[in-house]
Motif scaffolding. Sequence first.
Motif, mmCIF file in Angstrom:
data_model
loop_
_atom_site.group_PDB
_atom_site.id
_atom_site.type_symbol
_atom_site.label_atom_id
_atom_site.label_comp_id
_atom_site.label_asym_id
_atom_site.label_seq_id
_atom_site.Cartn_x
_atom_site.Cartn_y
_atom_site.Cartn_z
ATOM 1 N N SER A 285 0.831 -1.207 0.000
ATOM 2 C CA SER A 285 0.000 0.000 0.000
ATOM 3 C C SER A 285 0.864 1.255 0.000
ATOM 4 O O SER A 285 0.581 2.227 -0.710
ATOM 5 N N ASP A 286 1.936 1.254 0.797
ATOM 6 C CA ASP A 286 2.859 2.388 0.792
ATOM 7 C C ASP A 286 3.482 2.565 -0.588
ATOM 8 O O ASP A 286 3.591 3.680 -1.101
ATOM 9 N N ALA A 287 3.891 1.447 -1.192
ATOM 10 C CA ALA A 287 4.539 1.508 -2.502
ATOM 11 C C ALA A 287 3.584 2.022 -3.563
ATOM 12 O O ALA A 287 3.978 2.787 -4.451
ATOM 13 N N ALA A 288 2.315 1.603 -3.489
ATOM 14 C CA ALA A 288 1.338 2.049 -4.476
ATOM 15 C C ALA A 288 1.136 3.554 -4.399
ATOM 16 O O ALA A 288 1.003 4.233 -5.434
ATOM 17 N N GLU A 289 1.126 4.107 -3.178
ATOM 18 C CA GLU A 289 0.998 5.561 -3.040
ATOM 19 C C GLU A 289 2.207 6.260 -3.652
ATOM 20 O O GLU A 289 2.078 7.306 -4.307
ATOM 21 N N TYR A 290 3.381 5.673 -3.448
ATOM 22 C CA TYR A 290 4.616 6.289 -3.943
ATOM 23 C C TYR A 290 4.736 6.193 -5.460
ATOM 24 O O TYR A 290 5.146 7.149 -6.129
ATOM 25 N N LEU A 291 4.357 5.062 -6.026
ATOM 26 C CA LEU A 291 4.617 4.817 -7.443
ATOM 27 C C LEU A 291 3.489 5.249 -8.373
ATOM 28 O O LEU A 291 3.740 5.570 -9.536
ATOM 29 N N HIS A 292 2.260 5.246 -7.879
ATOM 30 C CA HIS A 292 1.131 5.400 -8.801
ATOM 31 C C HIS A 292 0.280 6.631 -8.538
ATOM 32 O O HIS A 292 0.129 7.477 -9.412
ATOM 33 N N ALA A 293 -0.306 6.746 -7.374
ATOM 34 C CA ALA A 293 -1.192 7.874 -7.101
ATOM 35 C C ALA A 293 -1.557 7.880 -5.632
ATOM 36 O O ALA A 293 -1.660 6.822 -5.008
ATOM 37 N N PRO A 294 -1.762 9.067 -5.068
ATOM 38 C CA PRO A 294 -2.309 9.108 -3.714
ATOM 39 C C PRO A 294 -3.759 8.635 -3.739
ATOM 40 O O PRO A 294 -4.634 9.298 -4.282
ATOM 41 N N THR A 295 -3.984 7.459 -3.193
ATOM 42 C CA THR A 295 -5.318 6.858 -3.185
ATOM 43 C C THR A 295 -5.869 6.822 -1.768
ATOM 44 O O THR A 295 -6.941 7.358 -1.493
ATOM 45 N N LEU A 296 -5.139 6.181 -0.870
ATOM 46 C CA LEU A 296 -5.514 6.231 0.539
ATOM 47 C C LEU A 296 -5.218 7.606 1.118
ATOM 48 O O LEU A 296 -6.008 8.154 1.885
ATOM 49 N N ILE A 297 -4.097 8.168 0.729
ATOM 50 C CA ILE A 297 -3.759 9.536 1.114
ATOM 51 C C ILE A 297 -4.598 10.491 0.276
ATOM 52 O O ILE A 297 -4.734 10.312 -0.931
ATOM 53 N N ARG A 298 -5.156 11.470 0.907
ATOM 54 C CA ARG A 298 -5.960 12.440 0.161
ATOM 55 C C ARG A 298 -5.063 13.229 -0.789
ATOM 56 O O ARG A 298 -3.991 13.694 -0.406
ATOM 57 N N GLY A 299 -5.517 13.380 -2.038
ATOM 58 C CA GLY A 299 -4.731 14.112 -3.021
ATOM 59 C C GLY A 299 -5.478 14.271 -4.314
ATOM 60 O O GLY A 299 -6.654 13.924 -4.436
ATOM 61 N N ASP A 300 -4.767 14.824 -5.319
ATOM 62 C CA ASP A 300 -5.411 15.119 -6.601
ATOM 63 C C ASP A 300 -5.023 14.134 -7.701
ATOM 64 O O ASP A 300 -5.254 14.389 -8.877
ATOM 65 N N GLY A 301 -4.439 13.002 -7.318
ATOM 66 C CA GLY A 301 -3.988 12.027 -8.300
ATOM 67 C C GLY A 301 -2.498 12.066 -8.539
ATOM 68 O O GLY A 301 -1.925 11.099 -9.032
ATOM 69 N N ARG A 302 -1.843 13.151 -8.178
ATOM 70 C CA ARG A 302 -0.388 13.256 -8.288
ATOM 71 C C ARG A 302 0.246 13.758 -6.992
ATOM 72 O O ARG A 302 1.302 13.311 -6.591
ATOM 73 N N ARG A 303 -0.400 14.700 -6.339
ATOM 74 C CA ARG A 303 0.153 15.313 -5.144
ATOM 75 C C ARG A 303 -0.757 15.054 -3.949
ATOM 76 O O ARG A 303 -1.975 14.937 -4.094
ATOM 77 N N ALA A 304 -0.153 14.977 -2.776
ATOM 78 C CA ALA A 304 -0.941 14.865 -1.560
ATOM 79 C C ALA A 304 -1.593 16.211 -1.256
ATOM 80 O O ALA A 304 -1.000 17.269 -1.489
ATOM 81 N N ALA A 305 -2.813 16.167 -0.759
ATOM 82 C CA ALA A 305 -3.474 17.408 -0.369
ATOM 83 C C ALA A 305 -2.682 18.104 0.728
ATOM 84 O O ALA A 305 -2.631 19.344 0.789
ATOM 85 N N GLU A 306 -2.064 17.312 1.572
ATOM 86 C CA GLU A 306 -1.200 17.840 2.630
ATOM 87 C C GLU A 306 -0.123 16.809 2.897
ATOM 88 O O GLU A 306 -0.433 15.621 3.043
ATOM 89 N N PRO A 307 1.157 17.181 2.926
ATOM 90 C CA PRO A 307 2.213 16.193 3.150
ATOM 91 C C PRO A 307 1.965 15.404 4.439
ATOM 92 O O PRO A 307 1.497 15.951 5.445
ATOM 93 N N VAL A 308 2.268 14.100 4.388
ATOM 94 C CA VAL A 308 2.018 13.237 5.541
ATOM 95 C C VAL A 308 3.182 12.264 5.707
ATOM 96 O O VAL A 308 3.753 11.781 4.723
ATOM 97 N N THR A 309 3.560 12.011 6.945
ATOM 98 C CA THR A 309 4.593 11.028 7.236
ATOM 99 C C THR A 309 4.018 9.631 7.073
ATOM 100 O O THR A 309 2.964 9.308 7.623
#
Length: 374
Positions: free
Chosen positions: A44-68
């Motif tokens: 799940s972490d890798a998918a966010e890094y490689l493809h798109a913020p899905t679980l993390i809120r975002g616009d498909g490329r960037r996180a709405a707010e940076p998160v650790t």
Amino acid sequence: MTTDAMTAAVYHGVGDVRLESRPRPRPAAGEVLVRVRAAGVCGSDAAEYLHAPTLIRGDGRRAAEPVTLGHEFAGDIVEAGPGVDPARVGELVVCGAGISCGDCAMCRRGRTNLCAGYHTIGFHRDGGLAGYVTAPAGICVAVGDRGLGPDTAALGQPMAVAVHARRRGGAGPGNVALVVGVGGIGAFLTYACVAAGVRVWAADVAGTRLDLARALGAEQVIDVRTTAPAAALADAGLRADVVFEVTGTAGGLDTAAAATPPGGRLVLVGIQHGTPAVPAARWTLQEVDVLGTVAHVCADDLPAALDVLAARPTWADIAPTVHPLGMLVREGLTPAAPGAARPTKVLFDPAAVEARPAEHRRTPAAATRTGGAP
């Protein structure tokens, strides 16, 4: 860096995780501050890094707010927030990561993983790939007298996911279970079933994973490149009481569905993307139970997961190495991508300056309390 600062692996968007100096957080009411000793990464972490913020809120490329990042972690409680028993300071704990409200309809039924307001440390708020992290005290489970060190305890959250999946499938002593896909969760699920007295058959396309399944106690392994699990079970005069699909792929679902007999149970552990073709008519006519499973119920599954971890002498074949945070992208996020060659689980120590062998040797119970000094 001041003594009140820490290093954190901060997600900004696709392909953009930065090591940053951040202020050490303070626990709010009902929370504890955990000094992270070991943290894992998963697909799940890798998918966010490689493809798109899905679980993390975002616009498909960037996180709405940076998160650790970091939802799999263990460490020492070094500070108790208001309302938390100060005697908990010094406990070595593993965090369940998922946060529920405790008051909605599903929470009242004990199904906290389906909470209407469910959110996860490491995706929706700052996580454990950092020197320190805050978390609700109620989802931080003490390792207690199990004698586990932090490297093994950090495997508690993914093992809890596996324990929950086994329970969802109703796999118990004497049952025959087929596990399709022996990657991260599939490996933990294999052992969780074996530890519960289940006869496990494991299927995969990778010989190394099949070897691992044998080491984890699988009764039989099947290379699906050459043998259909349904045929292998039939040739042995067996039928699967429960089939776990863990790959999240269309091919894995086809394999699992074909191996599920009339009256059997098919548990979908891997998340399918798109709209896969399914034999719905056969499932209806043969009364196949098709079940979903997600995350875990912290109060039930996480303590049970620690017991399962404590039942095996070592987990070095699952998580052999602990890396410093500076190696997160190279050793964790990129290799953890689906289909990439990787260890089953990669751990990170925010305090480490170089890689070290993971320590999975059982320790005396007294070693699970470390004192409260940050």
